[in-house]
Scaffold this motif. Structure first.
Motif, short mmCIF file in Angstrom:
data_model
loop_
_atom_site.label_atom_id
_atom_site.label_comp_id
_atom_site.label_asym_id
_atom_site.label_seq_id
_atom_site.Cartn_x
_atom_site.Cartn_y
_atom_site.Cartn_z
N GLY A 50 0.84 -1.19 0.00
CA GLY A 50 0.00 0.00 0.00
C GLY A 50 0.88 1.24 0.00
N SER A 51 0.37 2.33 -0.54
CA SER A 51 1.14 3.56 -0.57
C SER A 51 0.29 4.74 -0.15
CB SER A 51 1.74 3.79 -1.96
OG SER A 51 0.71 3.96 -2.90
N SER A 52 0.97 5.80 0.32
CA SER A 52 0.28 7.00 0.75
C SER A 52 1.27 8.15 0.84
CB SER A 52 -0.37 6.80 2.12
OG SER A 52 -0.86 8.02 2.64
N GLN A 53 0.81 9.33 0.56
CA GLN A 53 1.61 10.53 0.78
C GLN A 53 1.43 11.06 2.20
OE1 GLN A 53 0.32 13.13 -2.40
NE2 GLN A 53 1.92 12.37 -3.75
N THR A 54 0.46 10.48 2.95
CA THR A 54 0.12 10.98 4.28
C THR A 54 0.89 10.29 5.40
OG1 THR A 54 -2.10 11.44 3.46
CG2 THR A 54 -1.82 11.40 5.85
N SER A 55 0.82 8.94 5.46
CA SER A 55 1.44 8.22 6.57
C SER A 55 1.54 6.73 6.26
CB SER A 55 0.62 8.40 7.86
OG SER A 55 -0.62 7.72 7.74
N SER A 56 2.32 6.03 7.07
CA SER A 56 2.40 4.58 6.92
C SER A 56 1.07 3.93 7.28
CB SER A 56 3.53 4.00 7.77
OG SER A 56 3.36 4.32 9.13
N ASP A 57 0.38 4.43 8.31
CA ASP A 57 -0.94 3.90 8.66
C ASP A 57 -1.92 4.04 7.50
OD1 ASP A 57 -0.07 3.21 11.18
OD2 ASP A 57 -1.18 4.79 12.22
N ASP A 58 -1.87 5.18 6.83
CA ASP A 58 -2.76 5.40 5.69
C ASP A 58 -2.42 4.45 4.54
OD1 ASP A 58 -4.95 6.92 4.68
OD2 ASP A 58 -3.56 8.02 3.38
N ALA A 59 -1.14 4.16 4.35
CA ALA A 59 -0.73 3.20 3.32
C ALA A 59 -1.31 1.82 3.61
CB ALA A 59 0.79 3.14 3.22
N ILE A 60 -1.28 1.41 4.89
CA ILE A 60 -1.87 0.13 5.30
C ILE A 60 -3.36 0.13 5.04
CG2 ILE A 60 -2.39 -1.34 7.29
CD1 ILE A 60 0.34 -0.33 8.47
N ARG A 61 -4.03 1.18 5.46
CA ARG A 61 -5.49 1.27 5.27
C ARG A 61 -5.86 1.25 3.78
NH1 ARG A 61 -7.45 2.40 10.31
NH2 ARG A 61 -5.97 3.40 11.71
N ASN A 62 -5.07 1.90 2.94
CA ASN A 62 -5.32 1.90 1.50
C ASN A 62 -5.23 0.49 0.93
OD1 ASN A 62 -5.70 4.67 1.45
ND2 ASN A 62 -3.62 5.12 0.80
N ALA A 63 -4.22 -0.26 1.34
CA ALA A 63 -4.06 -1.63 0.84
C ALA A 63 -5.22 -2.52 1.29
CB ALA A 63 -2.73 -2.22 1.32
N ILE A 64 -5.60 -2.40 2.56
CA ILE A 64 -6.70 -3.22 3.09
C ILE A 64 -8.02 -2.85 2.42
CG2 ILE A 64 -8.08 -3.70 5.15
CD1 ILE A 64 -5.41 -3.54 6.74
N ALA A 65 -8.27 -1.56 2.25
CA ALA A 65 -9.53 -1.13 1.62
C ALA A 65 -9.62 -1.64 0.19
CB ALA A 65 -9.63 0.39 1.65
N ARG A 66 -8.53 -1.54 -0.55
CA ARG A 66 -8.55 -2.00 -1.95
C ARG A 66 -8.72 -3.52 -2.02
NH1 ARG A 66 -9.35 -3.75 -6.00
NH2 ARG A 66 -8.46 -3.30 -8.04
N ALA A 67 -8.03 -4.25 -1.16
CA ALA A 67 -8.16 -5.71 -1.13
C ALA A 67 -9.59 -6.11 -0.77
CB ALA A 67 -7.17 -6.32 -0.15
N GLY A 68 -10.22 -5.36 0.12
CA GLY A 68 -11.58 -5.66 0.55
C GLY A 68 -12.61 -5.55 -0.55
N GLU A 69 -12.25 -4.89 -1.66
CA GLU A 69 -13.18 -4.79 -2.79
C GLU A 69 -13.35 -6.14 -3.50
OE1 GLU A 69 -11.94 -1.66 -5.41
OE2 GLU A 69 -11.93 -0.17 -3.79
N THR A 70 -12.35 -7.03 -3.38
CA THR A 70 -12.42 -8.30 -4.10
C THR A 70 -12.18 -9.53 -3.24
OG1 THR A 70 -10.09 -8.11 -4.73
CG2 THR A 70 -11.71 -7.25 -6.29
N ILE A 71 -11.76 -9.34 -2.00
CA ILE A 71 -11.45 -10.48 -1.12
C ILE A 71 -12.42 -10.50 0.05
CG2 ILE A 71 -9.72 -11.52 0.40
CD1 ILE A 71 -7.60 -10.15 -1.38
N ASP A 72 -13.07 -11.65 0.26
CA ASP A 72 -13.97 -11.84 1.39
C ASP A 72 -13.22 -12.44 2.57
OD1 ASP A 72 -16.20 -10.98 -0.11
OD2 ASP A 72 -16.51 -12.99 -0.90
#
Length: 69
Positions: free
Chosen positions: A13-35
């Motif tokens: 995951g990547s973010s210009q804001t923070s490492s936490d935001d990078a993690i959240r971005n990766a999880i949110a995107r994965a959640g679109e296709t992974i149950d």
């Protein structure tokens, strides 16, 4: 109670804001296709430096999820 099978995948995951935001971005995107996502672990943290400041974060994570029965 039935037995379950789990799978683990690795994402970056990547973010210009923070490492936490990078993690959240990766999880949110994965959640679109992974149950059935259950957990994550941070494997690696990197960043890009521009003019002496952190400009971008990249965080590699493993996500564990239960396969559908």
């Amino acid at each position: 109670m039935s037995d379950h099978v789990y799978k683990k995948i690795q994402l970056v995951g990547s973010s210009q804001t923070s490492s936490d935001d990078a993690i959240r971005n990766a999880i949110a995107r994965a959640g679109e296709t992974i149950d059935n996502m259950n957990w994550f672990e941070v494997v690696e943290t990197r960043g890009h430096i521009d003019n002496g400041q952190v400009a971008h974060w990249q965080v590699t994570i493993n996500i564990g999820f239960r396969l559908n029965d």
